[in-house]
Enzyme design. Structure first.
Site, PDB file in Angstrom:
ATOM      1  N   HIS A  26       0.832  -1.211   0.000  1.00  0.00           N
ATOM      2  CA  HIS A  26       0.000   0.000   0.000  1.00  0.00           C
ATOM      3  C   HIS A  26       0.866   1.262   0.000  1.00  0.00           C
ATOM      4  O   HIS A  26       0.694   2.146  -0.843  1.00  0.00           O
ATOM      5  CB  HIS A  26      -0.909  -0.029   1.236  1.00  0.00           C
ATOM      6  CG  HIS A  26      -1.805   1.152   1.376  1.00  0.00           C
ATOM      7  ND1 HIS A  26      -3.147   1.118   1.042  1.00  0.00           N
ATOM      8  CD2 HIS A  26      -1.571   2.419   1.822  1.00  0.00           C
ATOM      9  CE1 HIS A  26      -3.685   2.291   1.268  1.00  0.00           C
ATOM     10  NE2 HIS A  26      -2.750   3.110   1.745  1.00  0.00           N
ATOM     11  N   GLU A  27       1.802   1.339   0.936  1.00  0.00           N
ATOM     12  CA  GLU A  27       2.635   2.539   1.054  1.00  0.00           C
ATOM     13  C   GLU A  27       3.611   2.671  -0.113  1.00  0.00           C
ATOM     14  O   GLU A  27       3.856   3.779  -0.607  1.00  0.00           O
ATOM     15  CB  GLU A  27       3.388   2.526   2.385  1.00  0.00           C
ATOM     16  CG  GLU A  27       2.500   2.568   3.616  1.00  0.00           C
ATOM     17  CD  GLU A  27       1.603   3.786   3.662  1.00  0.00           C
ATOM     18  OE1 GLU A  27       1.977   4.838   3.095  1.00  0.00           O
ATOM     19  OE2 GLU A  27       0.510   3.695   4.264  1.00  0.00           O
ATOM     20  N   HIS A  30       1.831   4.269  -3.032  1.00  0.00           N
ATOM     21  CA  HIS A  30       1.747   5.730  -2.916  1.00  0.00           C
ATOM     22  C   HIS A  30       3.035   6.376  -3.425  1.00  0.00           C
ATOM     23  O   HIS A  30       2.994   7.330  -4.213  1.00  0.00           O
ATOM     24  CB  HIS A  30       1.557   6.127  -1.441  1.00  0.00           C
ATOM     25  CG  HIS A  30       0.182   5.925  -0.909  1.00  0.00           C
ATOM     26  ND1 HIS A  30      -0.956   6.272  -1.590  1.00  0.00           N
ATOM     27  CD2 HIS A  30      -0.234   5.422   0.291  1.00  0.00           C
ATOM     28  CE1 HIS A  30      -2.019   5.994  -0.852  1.00  0.00           C
ATOM     29  NE2 HIS A  30      -1.602   5.466   0.294  1.00  0.00           N
TER      30      HIS A  30
END
Length: 212
Positions: A26-27, A30
């Site tokens: 997820h990170e 980003h």
């Protein structure tokens, strides 16, 4: 939602591993999206990596283990480096949840045919099921339009500029308080649970259509 220490050691390791991997992807997503749109902040911070140590927030992880909810270390983004700050922030924000949905889809495409074949998956099967569910929950939760969640940046695209910046500013001051109240009072669980069940069943239906 209870913490993880009520689990047996094997399930504790499986759930923590699935959660850390989901957070990491997820990170990382980003950071990759921000980098592709012209912002090097995540790259300069060493966040464009699958090394979970770079993405896990110790306090957030402890909260997950003891309280049942938590967070990862947010990827820092400088919108001044974007060509279209509001739109590019939205793309950067949505990249995280989308990566979780993609991971859930890929995992279901692995899990379903193996189950259909009658193969005994053992702990690998438990991990896949857990990974699918965690990715769906993480993606759904982060799309809620509550600052500082990713959904607030996506929601902001439809707002006029002045309203958008006021919304983000107010959210940075009070959003976390609102979010914590909703979590502690268990107000979000019915919504997330309903959407999760729908999404999980949809993945099963897609897999059944592909491999049936």
């Amino acid at each position: 939602m209870g913490g993880m220490f009520d689990l047996d050691p094997v399930m504790l390791v499986i759930r923590l591993s699935a959660l850390i991997l989901a957070f990491t992807i997820h990170e990382l997503s980003h950071g990759l999206m921000a980098y592709m749109l012209g912002d090097r902040t995540a790259k300069d911070d060493g966040r464009l990596t699958l090394n979970p140590i770079r993405h896990i927030d110790l306090m957030g992880l402890l909260f997950i283990m003891f309280a049942g909810f938590g967070w990862a270390k947010p990827v820092m983004v400088d919108p001044r480096n974007f060509r279209y700050p509001k739109q590019d922030m939205a793309l950067t924000a949505v990249a995280g949840p989308m990566s979780n949905f993609i991971m859930a889809f890929i995992s279901m495409m692995i899990f379903f045919p193996l189950v259909q074949s009658g193969m005994s998956l053992g702990l690998f099967g438990v991990f896949l099921q857990t990974f699918i569910s965690f990715n769906l929950v993480l993606g759904i939760f982060n799309l809620l339009p509550i600052p500082p969640l990713d959904g607030s940046k996506l929601f902001g695209v439809v707002l006029p500029d002045n309203t958008y910046f006021n919304f983000i500013s107010m959210g940075s001051r009070y959003g976390m308080i609102v979010l914590l109240i909703l979590i502690v009072t268990n107000s979000l669980f019915p919504i997330i649970s309903t959407i999760h069940s729908f999404a999980f069943n949809m993945l099963v239906s897609i897999a059944a259509a592909v491999f049936g």
